[in-house]
Scaffold this motif. Structure first.
Motif, short mmCIF file in Angstrom:
data_model
loop_
_atom_site.label_atom_id
_atom_site.label_comp_id
_atom_site.label_asym_id
_atom_site.label_seq_id
_atom_site.Cartn_x
_atom_site.Cartn_y
_atom_site.Cartn_z
N SER A 172 7.33 3.78 2.05
CA SER A 172 8.51 4.59 2.61
C SER A 172 8.82 3.98 3.97
CB SER A 172 8.24 6.15 3.01
OG SER A 172 7.05 6.28 3.79
N MET A 173 7.98 3.47 4.58
CA MET A 173 8.60 2.71 5.82
C MET A 173 9.24 1.25 5.43
SD MET A 173 5.16 3.09 8.42
CE MET A 173 3.90 3.07 7.46
N LEU A 174 8.73 0.67 4.47
CA LEU A 174 9.59 -0.74 3.98
C LEU A 174 10.93 0.04 3.36
CD1 LEU A 174 6.67 -2.79 2.25
CD2 LEU A 174 7.53 -2.94 4.66
N GLU A 175 10.99 0.78 2.86
CA GLU A 175 12.12 1.55 2.04
C GLU A 175 13.24 1.78 3.49
OE1 GLU A 175 11.02 4.86 -0.23
OE2 GLU A 175 10.72 3.58 -1.86
N SER A 176 12.57 2.37 4.42
CA SER A 176 13.49 2.59 5.65
C SER A 176 13.78 1.08 6.19
CB SER A 176 12.99 3.58 6.63
OG SER A 176 11.83 2.87 7.35
N PRO A 195 0.87 -1.00 0.12
CA PRO A 195 -0.04 -0.02 -0.15
C PRO A 195 0.81 1.32 0.03
CG PRO A 195 -0.78 -1.84 1.46
CD PRO A 195 0.50 -1.89 1.04
N GLU A 196 0.47 2.32 -0.71
CA GLU A 196 1.38 3.36 -0.94
C GLU A 196 1.94 3.94 0.50
OE1 GLU A 196 3.33 5.87 -3.11
OE2 GLU A 196 2.01 4.29 -4.02
N LYS A 197 0.81 4.16 1.55
CA LYS A 197 1.46 4.64 2.77
C LYS A 197 2.39 3.55 3.60
CE LYS A 197 -2.79 7.27 3.83
NZ LYS A 197 -3.86 7.28 4.83
N SER A 215 -1.38 -3.17 6.53
CA SER A 215 -1.93 -2.16 7.25
C SER A 215 -0.88 -1.15 7.76
CB SER A 215 -2.53 -2.49 8.62
OG SER A 215 -2.63 -1.63 9.42
N PRO A 216 -0.98 0.16 6.89
CA PRO A 216 0.22 1.20 7.38
C PRO A 216 0.02 1.66 8.62
CG PRO A 216 -1.02 1.57 5.22
CD PRO A 216 -1.59 0.62 5.86
N ALA A 217 -1.17 1.50 9.27
CA ALA A 217 -1.36 1.98 10.81
C ALA A 217 -0.33 1.05 11.74
CB ALA A 217 -2.72 1.84 11.06
N LEU A 218 -0.56 -0.44 11.26
CA LEU A 218 0.03 -1.38 12.16
C LEU A 218 1.69 -1.27 11.96
CD1 LEU A 218 0.34 -3.97 14.13
CD2 LEU A 218 -0.06 -5.14 11.65
N LEU A 219 2.06 -1.23 10.49
CA LEU A 219 3.50 -1.00 10.51
C LEU A 219 4.23 0.55 11.30
CD1 LEU A 219 6.22 -2.17 9.17
CD2 LEU A 219 5.33 -0.84 7.02
N GLU A 220 3.40 1.45 11.19
CA GLU A 220 3.71 2.58 11.48
C GLU A 220 3.81 2.37 13.31
OE1 GLU A 220 3.48 7.41 11.76
OE2 GLU A 220 2.05 6.31 10.52
N ALA A 221 2.72 1.85 13.61
CA ALA A 221 2.52 1.83 15.29
C ALA A 221 3.97 0.76 15.88
CB ALA A 221 1.42 1.13 15.73
#
Length: 188
Positions: free
Chosen positions: A18-22, A13-15, A40-46
């Motif tokens: 960048s987290m996967l790139e980091s 997912p687009e959101k 789930s971008p929310a789960l990954l960011e959390a």
């Protein structure tokens, strides 16, 4: 079982991209846990946020952080995280007897570290409903009131990953395979 994707940077997912790139920049690859969480971008960011907070905002040593993480991983039966954190501990030069104790759920020889393991176990098993004696024994071992709360942060961090791995049946990365773990008792 429902199939959950192990995303790549390209199909995430687009959101989450960048987290996967980091993650790839930090680890040289995208760990499967992050790739699954990307759904789930929310789960990954959390997860990444709480992990960073646990690493940078506590006064815990790397060994103490891993004691909390591994105690939760073992109690929650998370085979993925047991293997991953064993690899992390080996890279951080955590004493082999500590690693073995955490993998087997046996006492750690160092009394202060053992007090931390026992307290982390009580926080998990009792779901935070601690007795005054649990907290007093932990403080008497040389830890602080801050550490009481830092153990809760570490427990929350592991709930995010352990539960994700249970639900998604996250495949173990090759880089962690040598430390595969089973909840089954180890032969003597």
């Amino acid at each position: 079982m429902t199939d959950f994707a192990v995303h790549t940077i390209e199909d995430a997912p687009e959101k989450s991209k960048s987290m996967l790139e980091s993650s790839k920049k930090a680890y040289g690859t995208v760990p499967n846990l992050h790739a699954v969480m990307a759904e789930s971008p929310a789960l990954l960011e959390a997860y990444k946020t709480v992990s960073n907070i646990f690493d940078k905002q506590t006064n815990l040593t790397a060994t103490e952080q891993q004691i909390i993480a591994m105690t939760n991983n073992r109690l929650n039966g998370c085979t993925y995280c047991m293997a991953a954190h064993t690899s992390i501990m080996q890279g951080a030069k955590v004493a082999e007897d500590v690693i073995t104790a955490l993998r087997d759920g046996t006492p750690i020889a160092d009394p202060k570290l053992e007090a931390l393991r026992v307290f982390a176990e009580k926080v998990n098993v009792k779901r935070g409903l601690l007795d005054v004696g649990d907290i007093e024994a932990f403080l008497a071992a040389g830890y602080t009131k801050q550490t009481v709360f830092d153990v809760i942060v570490g427990t929350a961090y592991k709930v995010l990953s352990n539960y994700t791995n249970h639900v998604a049946e996250t495949p173990l990365d090759k880089m962690f395979a040598k430390n595969e773990w089973s909840a089954e008792p180890h032969p003597a």
